[in-house]
Design a protein around this motif. Structure first.
Motif, PDB file in Angstrom:
ATOM      1  N   VAL A  46       0.806  -1.233   0.000  1.00  0.00           N
ATOM      2  CA  VAL A  46       0.000   0.000   0.000  1.00  0.00           C
ATOM      3  C   VAL A  46       0.832   1.272   0.000  1.00  0.00           C
ATOM      4  O   VAL A  46       0.339   2.333  -0.400  1.00  0.00           O
ATOM      5  CB  VAL A  46      -0.964   0.017   1.217  1.00  0.00           C
ATOM      6  N   GLN A  47       2.099   1.201   0.425  1.00  0.00           N
ATOM      7  CA  GLN A  47       2.890   2.427   0.527  1.00  0.00           C
ATOM      8  C   GLN A  47       3.436   2.850  -0.841  1.00  0.00           C
ATOM      9  O   GLN A  47       4.007   2.036  -1.569  1.00  0.00           O
ATOM     10  CB  GLN A  47       4.059   2.223   1.501  1.00  0.00           C
ATOM     11  N   PRO A  48       3.309   4.118  -1.198  1.00  0.00           N
ATOM     12  CA  PRO A  48       3.785   4.601  -2.507  1.00  0.00           C
ATOM     13  C   PRO A  48       5.243   5.051  -2.485  1.00  0.00           C
ATOM     14  O   PRO A  48       5.603   6.081  -3.069  1.00  0.00           O
ATOM     15  CB  PRO A  48       2.851   5.784  -2.781  1.00  0.00           C
ATOM     16  N   TYR A  49       6.087   4.302  -1.806  1.00  0.00           N
ATOM     17  CA  TYR A  49       7.491   4.684  -1.686  1.00  0.00           C
ATOM     18  C   TYR A  49       8.403   3.597  -2.244  1.00  0.00           C
ATOM     19  O   TYR A  49       9.295   3.111  -1.557  1.00  0.00           O
ATOM     20  CB  TYR A  49       7.838   4.980  -0.219  1.00  0.00           C
ATOM     21  N   CYS A  69       2.450   9.906  -6.616  1.00  0.00           N
ATOM     22  CA  CYS A  69       2.259  11.203  -5.969  1.00  0.00           C
ATOM     23  C   CYS A  69       3.249  12.218  -6.537  1.00  0.00           C
ATOM     24  O   CYS A  69       4.436  11.916  -6.697  1.00  0.00           O
ATOM     25  CB  CYS A  69       2.465  11.080  -4.458  1.00  0.00           C
ATOM     26  N   GLU A  70       2.760  13.419  -6.831  1.00  0.00           N
ATOM     27  CA  GLU A  70       3.591  14.441  -7.466  1.00  0.00           C
ATOM     28  C   GLU A  70       3.295  15.807  -6.853  1.00  0.00           C
ATOM     29  O   GLU A  70       2.148  16.110  -6.497  1.00  0.00           O
ATOM     30  CB  GLU A  70       3.315  14.481  -8.974  1.00  0.00           C
ATOM     31  N   GLU A  77       0.967  20.916  -1.813  1.00  0.00           N
ATOM     32  CA  GLU A  77       0.754  19.560  -1.326  1.00  0.00           C
ATOM     33  C   GLU A  77       0.963  18.563  -2.463  1.00  0.00           C
ATOM     34  O   GLU A  77       0.801  18.883  -3.647  1.00  0.00           O
ATOM     35  CB  GLU A  77      -0.676  19.423  -0.781  1.00  0.00           C
ATOM     36  N   TYR A  78       1.307  17.344  -2.079  1.00  0.00           N
ATOM     37  CA  TYR A  78       1.434  16.274  -3.072  1.00  0.00           C
ATOM     38  C   TYR A  78       0.050  15.874  -3.579  1.00  0.00           C
ATOM     39  O   TYR A  78      -0.901  15.757  -2.802  1.00  0.00           O
ATOM     40  CB  TYR A  78       2.115  15.054  -2.467  1.00  0.00           C
TER      41      TYR A  78
END
Length: 229
Positions: A46-49, A69-70, A77-78
């Motif tokens: 689940v983590q977008p890293y 995420c951008e 904010e992202y």
């Protein structure tokens, strides 16, 4: 002869007790680590890293399996997009495939933990074989997912963040984040846990066999002693 028989029986009993106690302790550790694996697998999923920008990147953002995420303006904010339940929102087919495989891996490990309830109904060696098989398949799934994931670097959004030189298996000016590293570690963890499950299955089968042999030997000694009297 009676004293020797009793002594052998006591030694065998102590050995068997220690054997069973050690096997149960290892099985408990295996079960605990399997449950921890589920949590870590879900976190990695689940983590977008999985990878993202560096100081040299032309854009600011980071990517996960299915979420991107951008940040388009300094101090803003992202903005994140991507939903696993809607595959059309995932950037490309390689990210979709990796998301599916890592998700399947998490589900298989959840099933393996649920299968531990079968210890109440089935022989332990059968349950260990079932759980071990599920964990092997889970390890293969997350492994293949990690292999095909970098192929998706050849994407418009990735190039906007990482640079125009980004292609499959080359993220240009971006870097690997902790989510992808965690997923790679989980590949090895899955195979270690599955191997441990199969070893425990073998030990349980051997224990059952030894119990049967000891029962036959005990009955034979009892019959011989009765005949001697």
């Amino acid at each position: 002869m009676n004293q020797e028989t009793n002594w052998n029986a006591e030694v065998t009993k102590v050995y068997h007790t220690n054997y069973v106690r050690n096997s149960r302790a290892i099985a408990a550790v295996w079960a605990i680590f399997s449950m921890c694996y589920v949590i870590l697998n879900v976190v990695a999923f689940v983590q977008p890293y999985w990878f993202g920008d560096t100081n040299e990147s032309p854009g600011v953002g980071y990517f996960g399996l299915y979420e991107f995420c951008e940040r388009t303006m300094t101090g803003a904010e992202y903005t994140c997009r991507g939903d696993f339940l809607d595959f059309s929102t995932i950037l490309n087919n390689y990210f979709r495939g990796a998301s599916f495989l890592v998700g399947i891996s998490a589900l298989l490990f959840i099933f393996s933990c649920i299968c531990m309830l079968m210890f109440l109904f089935l022989r332990p060696n059968i349950v260990f074989n079932i759980c071990g098989s599920l964990q092997v398949v889970a390890g293969v799934c997350i492994g293949v997912g990690c292999i095909i994931y970098p192929r998706g670097f050849d994407d418009v959004d990735v190039r906007r963040i990482c640079g125009q030189n980004a292609v499959g298996y080359n993220m240009a000016h971006c870097e690997i984040k902790w989510g992808y590293i965690l997923a790679i570690v989980l590949i090895f963890d899955a195979f270690i846990l599955s191997i441990l499950a199969f070893v425990l299955s073998t030990r349980q089968a051997k224990s059952l066999q030894n119990q049967g042999e000891k029962k036959v030997l005990r009955d034979s000694l009892t019959a011989d002693w009765t005949g001697f009297q």
